[in-house]
Scaffold this active site. Sequence first.
Site, short mmCIF file in Angstrom:
data_model
loop_
_atom_site.label_atom_id
_atom_site.label_comp_id
_atom_site.label_asym_id
_atom_site.label_seq_id
_atom_site.Cartn_x
_atom_site.Cartn_y
_atom_site.Cartn_z
N HIS A 157 0.82 -1.21 0.00
CA HIS A 157 0.00 0.00 0.00
C HIS A 157 0.86 1.26 0.00
O HIS A 157 0.51 2.26 -0.64
CB HIS A 157 -0.92 -0.02 1.23
CG HIS A 157 -2.04 0.96 1.16
ND1 HIS A 157 -3.11 0.82 0.31
CD2 HIS A 157 -2.27 2.11 1.84
CE1 HIS A 157 -3.95 1.83 0.47
NE2 HIS A 157 -3.46 2.63 1.39
N TYR B 234 4.54 0.12 -2.97
CA TYR B 234 4.33 -0.39 -4.34
C TYR B 234 5.43 -1.37 -4.73
O TYR B 234 5.84 -1.43 -5.90
CB TYR B 234 4.27 0.77 -5.36
CG TYR B 234 3.14 1.75 -5.10
CD1 TYR B 234 1.82 1.32 -5.07
CD2 TYR B 234 3.39 3.10 -4.89
CE1 TYR B 234 0.78 2.20 -4.83
CE2 TYR B 234 2.36 3.99 -4.64
CZ TYR B 234 1.06 3.54 -4.62
OH TYR B 234 0.02 4.41 -4.37
N HIS C 21 -10.25 2.18 -0.83
CA HIS C 21 -10.45 1.85 0.58
C HIS C 21 -11.24 0.56 0.65
O HIS C 21 -12.27 0.46 1.30
CB HIS C 21 -11.14 2.99 1.32
CG HIS C 21 -10.41 3.42 2.55
ND1 HIS C 21 -11.02 3.72 3.74
CD2 HIS C 21 -9.08 3.57 2.81
CE1 HIS C 21 -10.11 4.05 4.65
NE2 HIS C 21 -8.93 3.97 4.10
N ASN C 22 -10.71 -0.45 -0.06
CA ASN C 22 -11.44 -1.70 -0.26
C ASN C 22 -11.52 -2.56 0.99
O ASN C 22 -12.61 -2.95 1.42
CB ASN C 22 -10.77 -2.50 -1.38
CG ASN C 22 -10.69 -1.74 -2.68
OD1 ASN C 22 -11.51 -0.87 -2.95
ND2 ASN C 22 -9.71 -2.06 -3.50
N GLN D 140 -10.34 3.04 10.21
CA GLN D 140 -10.32 4.36 10.81
C GLN D 140 -11.74 4.89 11.00
O GLN D 140 -12.70 4.41 10.40
CB GLN D 140 -9.53 5.31 9.91
CG GLN D 140 -8.16 4.79 9.51
CD GLN D 140 -8.16 3.98 8.25
OE1 GLN D 140 -9.18 3.42 7.86
NE2 GLN D 140 -7.02 3.90 7.59
N GLN E 35 -7.90 9.92 11.57
CA GLN E 35 -8.19 10.76 10.42
C GLN E 35 -8.02 12.25 10.71
O GLN E 35 -7.83 12.66 11.85
CB GLN E 35 -9.62 10.48 9.95
CG GLN E 35 -9.83 9.05 9.48
CD GLN E 35 -9.08 8.75 8.21
OE1 GLN E 35 -9.45 9.19 7.13
NE2 GLN E 35 -7.99 8.01 8.33
N GLY F 73 -2.17 7.96 -8.90
CA GLY F 73 -3.14 6.90 -8.69
C GLY F 73 -2.81 6.06 -7.49
O GLY F 73 -2.14 6.50 -6.56
#
EC number: 6.3.5.3
Length: 739
Positions: A54, A57, A100-101, A245, A319, A537
Amino acid sequence: MLLTTEPTATQIRDERIYATMGLSDDEYALVVSLLGREPNYTEIGLFSVMWSEHCSYKNSKPVLRKFPTTGKHVLQGPGEGAGIVDIGDGQAVAFKIESHNHPSAIEPYQGAATGVGGIIRDIFSMGARPIALLNSLRFGDLNESRVKHLFGHVVSGIAGYGNCVGIPTVGGEVAFDPAYSGNPLVNAMCVGFIRHEDIQKGIAEGVGNSVMYVGATTGRDGIHGATFASEELGEDADEKRPAVQVGDPFMEKLLIEACLEVIKHPALVGIQDMGAAGLTSSSAEMASKAGMGIEMNLDLVPQRETGMTPYEMMLSESQERMLLVVKAGHEDEIEAIVTKWGLHAIKVGEVIEEKVLRLVHQGEVAAEVPVDALAEDAPVYHKPSKVPAYYEAFQAMEPVTPIVEDMMATWKDVLAMPSIASKRWVYEQYDHMVQTSTVVAPGSDAAVIRIRETEKSLAMTTDCNAKYVYLDPRVGGAIAVAEAARNIVASGAEPLALTDCLNFGSPDKPEGFWQLDQAVEGMAEACRTLDTPVIGGNVSLYNESNGQAIYPTPVVGMVGLIEKPEHITTSFAKQAGDVVFLLGETKAEFGGSALQMLQDGKVSGHAPTLDLENERQTQKVLLHAIREGLVTAAHDVSEGGLAAALPELVFGTGFGVDVTIDTDLVTALFSESQSRFLVTVDKAHAEAFARMTNGTAIGTVTEASTLVVRASDRLIEMDVQELERVWEGAIPCYMTSEA
């Protein structure tokens, strides 16, 4: 992993505690080599999140290098919080999409809400004011009660956050397929407006400059969120709920205003969102980019829970938090701005010459790690690739034109498929008019937002047909880019650039990595041909549940520029008597089509073919025709083929349409051939349009609210309002029925 007593460095090694954080044996050995010693618990935590897929990469970097990232409009490409493109007159637009899967699969409301909050912060961290939100969502079979629960709560989470923060949610896409039953996809996109002189970067320059913490307090929510997002969802997924979160959109609104005011102050050196990996990623990345280090006193970090350890503070993903670097001596001025908005602004550290991240807690050094080891020196893997057996089997299939025995019933069934049916149930929950700049609201091919005090507008969309990508990743990836550009052009805009969200299964499986590699190859080729560089992206891998991967889903978010208000075009018929044209060639292409799914319950065969040069030329002539004032409506022909696009042209208008088909009716209506548009033209301009585009006139818009199709062997006549009831009622019907 929350412990009352932290493991020692020896225990971390001997009990392989690093493996529970997502690090391999080889990666642990590399950490030891980089440090010259065994890491303590806080330090191994820092590496585990920064070396997660995440954040680093590490599995996708070699693939991502294939994307074109520069172009005549590009001001900022990949590497910062968001990409930025020039729109003339010293103005620019920043945009990015992120996933945010995994959080949304566990806690759908907060997972979706904080996905929105995070992408907003990426935009204003660049100095841009957020002006629009979009999303791309995937769920399983809507007959299943769990899928209904996820769908309903994800939409509520997006609406709850976006509506409260005061940014319009103007567009997106939603698709349903059993491939996503165990692993929904929630991709959020934000678009922001900025002047060139206000562009910021996440950089920590200037020895002695202050590192300031701005925003909400730090809690224990989201610890190891980045690691959680980099692994498959297993049977223990619900136990990962603390990694999700919790968002506060009202705090976010204050943070937006405070940061946009701070950005105008000359004392600001750099700014970055505390997103994935929280304080760790923001501090390490800002320092690494500047070739500097940072020392932080964690005793000064505002905490909302007692007894938090350095490990917890650094890995928390609470957050609505930002990290600022401010010129020494100007801290009070920045604090005055931030506290005016009711937020914390606290000096927690400073920039140092030594290129390390040094963390002090209760008077002792809790961690000391080279910043480059965290940010730049993460391992990069060149994964083995293997063509899947299913792909070879599909390629060996002969194309087949399906048999449709009851044309009218099948047509209605296609319109009632959740992926094709109206998404009003979704977007009516979103406030798409807040800020009062929305010109084209959800429902058309792309949303359009006006740029105030100018004649310019921005068109924006998200697109991907994952069924095509599954059948042929290279072709499907190219189609995702082409369809996004088609939607932008159909709205009267010139495509500028794109952001992508690469949602795939495990790269550790050679077949999974092959899908990723091939899809990016196809996307990159389309980007080069259509002149739409990738400016940023997100990669979301390991989207698997109990070993079953999702369809490869490379979502494309694209933005285009409309120079004049009279060029704004929607997909809805405007007046009776207009001539209906079809641009592009229709071939017998049913692989991955809605009709195939309806009849077989699965996809197989070949994806639709795509001639990129033909695509480019078709888009070019349509945009020229729009700018010449010849076009009254334009609509991309995509999923569902003409059977979906034709009624959508007149839904909600009170008009009907009368067309003549002189080819095979099943192919004409249900094929999903690419590079096609439905266009309506005032009859006075029909001849000029035909000359300019080589389009085929297939019928007219009518006063009567009837859809008429005249074929050589039959006449189909259906009431538009009846079709619209089927199309509009499908998703509400699913959501109110018992599973």
